[in-house]
Design a protein around this motif. Structure first.
Motif, mmCIF file in Angstrom:
data_model
loop_
_atom_site.group_PDB
_atom_site.id
_atom_site.type_symbol
_atom_site.label_atom_id
_atom_site.label_comp_id
_atom_site.label_asym_id
_atom_site.label_seq_id
_atom_site.Cartn_x
_atom_site.Cartn_y
_atom_site.Cartn_z
ATOM 1 N N GLN A 9 0.838 -1.300 -0.039
ATOM 2 C CA GLN A 9 -0.182 -0.148 -0.140
ATOM 3 C C GLN A 9 1.027 1.268 0.003
ATOM 4 O O GLN A 9 0.307 2.220 -0.592
ATOM 5 C CB GLN A 9 -1.040 -0.044 1.302
ATOM 6 N N GLN A 10 2.056 1.024 0.443
ATOM 7 C CA GLN A 10 3.235 2.435 0.677
ATOM 8 C C GLN A 10 3.377 2.625 -0.782
ATOM 9 O O GLN A 10 3.517 3.817 -1.280
ATOM 10 C CB GLN A 10 4.034 2.148 1.322
ATOM 11 N N LEU A 11 3.736 1.664 -1.433
ATOM 12 C CA LEU A 11 4.021 1.738 -3.191
ATOM 13 C C LEU A 11 2.844 2.170 -3.736
ATOM 14 O O LEU A 11 3.068 3.002 -4.545
ATOM 15 C CB LEU A 11 4.333 0.417 -3.474
ATOM 16 N N ILE B 69 11.050 -3.651 0.045
ATOM 17 C CA ILE B 69 10.519 -2.489 0.668
ATOM 18 C C ILE B 69 9.868 -2.856 1.983
ATOM 19 O O ILE B 69 9.979 -1.990 3.057
ATOM 20 C CB ILE B 69 8.980 -1.873 -0.321
ATOM 21 N N GLN B 70 9.311 -4.013 2.272
ATOM 22 C CA GLN B 70 8.854 -4.355 3.485
ATOM 23 C C GLN B 70 10.118 -4.371 4.277
ATOM 24 O O GLN B 70 9.962 -3.847 5.550
ATOM 25 C CB GLN B 70 8.056 -5.722 3.446
ATOM 26 N N ALA C 106 16.929 0.919 2.027
ATOM 27 C CA ALA C 106 17.173 2.216 2.004
ATOM 28 C C ALA C 106 16.930 2.614 0.490
ATOM 29 O O ALA C 106 17.494 2.333 -0.385
ATOM 30 C CB ALA C 106 18.320 2.635 2.717
ATOM 31 N N GLY C 107 15.841 3.540 0.429
ATOM 32 C CA GLY C 107 15.746 4.262 -1.042
ATOM 33 C C GLY C 107 14.998 3.510 -1.870
ATOM 34 O O GLY C 107 14.622 3.842 -3.130
ATOM 35 N N LEU C 108 14.590 2.221 -1.709
ATOM 36 C CA LEU C 108 14.027 1.318 -2.755
ATOM 37 C C LEU C 108 12.556 1.793 -3.075
ATOM 38 O O LEU C 108 12.161 1.630 -4.141
ATOM 39 C CB LEU C 108 13.941 -0.202 -2.112
ATOM 40 N N LEU C 109 11.885 2.216 -2.028
ATOM 41 C CA LEU C 109 10.402 2.569 -2.322
ATOM 42 C C LEU C 109 10.588 3.769 -3.293
ATOM 43 O O LEU C 109 9.608 3.755 -4.230
ATOM 44 C CB LEU C 109 9.687 2.980 -1.144
#
Length: 228
Positions: free
Chosen positions: A22-24, A81-82, A86-89
């Protein structure tokens, strides 16, 4: 604090897979609106849990929804991402938003009457004269898939897609995409043999765009060497 206790504590504060996903989705919605004036909603297809739908919330002459298969690679990225890599999202959502914009922005930026849908192009067999060249390539690619294509014509058609270009070095033609960090290789075509080419995962992940670009690559690869 012992290492095992620290690891357990971090695990407790780590978001769930669903939360990471959901963040993505939220990042995509926010960036398409802020960066490209494309209000969207992103959600799982209720009829197919292995498909992501990206729906444009404004008028367009193209399809209102983009369907993206949730393959194993996508799921692996969400798991990273879970784990709060770092920085992947930001990086992954940026890439997806660029691909989404490349599909919708030309149509959204033009008056409805000036941009023909791919179906209209196929029926009329005419060349569009607007700057929406990316949309034009759909019909054009289908017409040229079985025809000869010179390197100059191939380069011109590929360059019609935003940030795409072709170079010829070391006995092969290379389709590349200009990114902020590098020239990303999308495909290679042998210049000393007919029918030899390779599509890179970077192009396969572009979903809608690959349907327009791959027929051009196939047509050029199938062209005899003396006609290129």
């Amino acid at each position: 604090m012992k290492k095992k206790q620290l690891a357990k504590l971090k695990q407790q504060f780590r978001p769930s897979y669903e939360t990471a996903r959901q963040q993505l989705f939220a990042a995509i919605e926010s960036k398409t609106a802020a960066n490209h004036d494309l209000p969207t909603t992103v959600y799982i297809n209720p009829k197919n849990q292995d498909e992501l739908l990206i729906e444009l919330l404004k008028d367009t002459t193209k399809e209102q929804k983009i369907a993206v298969p949730l393959d194993e690679n996508f799921k692996i990225v969400v798991k990273r991402i879970q784990r709060q890599e770092a920085g992947l999202l930001d990086r992954f959502s940026d890439n997806l938003v660029d691909e989404i914009a490349a599909y919708w922005v030309p149509a959204a930026a033009q008056p409805a009457a000036a941009v023909a849908s791919p179906q209209e192009q196929e029926k009329s067999q005419t060349e569009a004269t607007t700057t929406d060249t990316a949309a034009d390539e759909t019909a054009d690619a289908q017409q040229t898939a079985t025809a000869s294509m010179t390197f100059a014509a191939f380069s011109e058609k590929i360059a019609a897609f935003p940030k795409f270009s072709v170079t010829k070095t070391n006995g092969q033609a290379t389709v590349v995409e200009a990114t902020p960090k590098e020239q990303r290789i999308l495909a290679t075509i042998a210049e000393d043999a007919v029918g030899q080419f390779e599509i890179m995962p970077a192009l396969e992940r572009k979903y809608k765009i690959k349907l327009d670009v791959i027929p051009l690559i196939e047509a050029y690869a199938a062209t005899s060497l003396d006609q290129r």
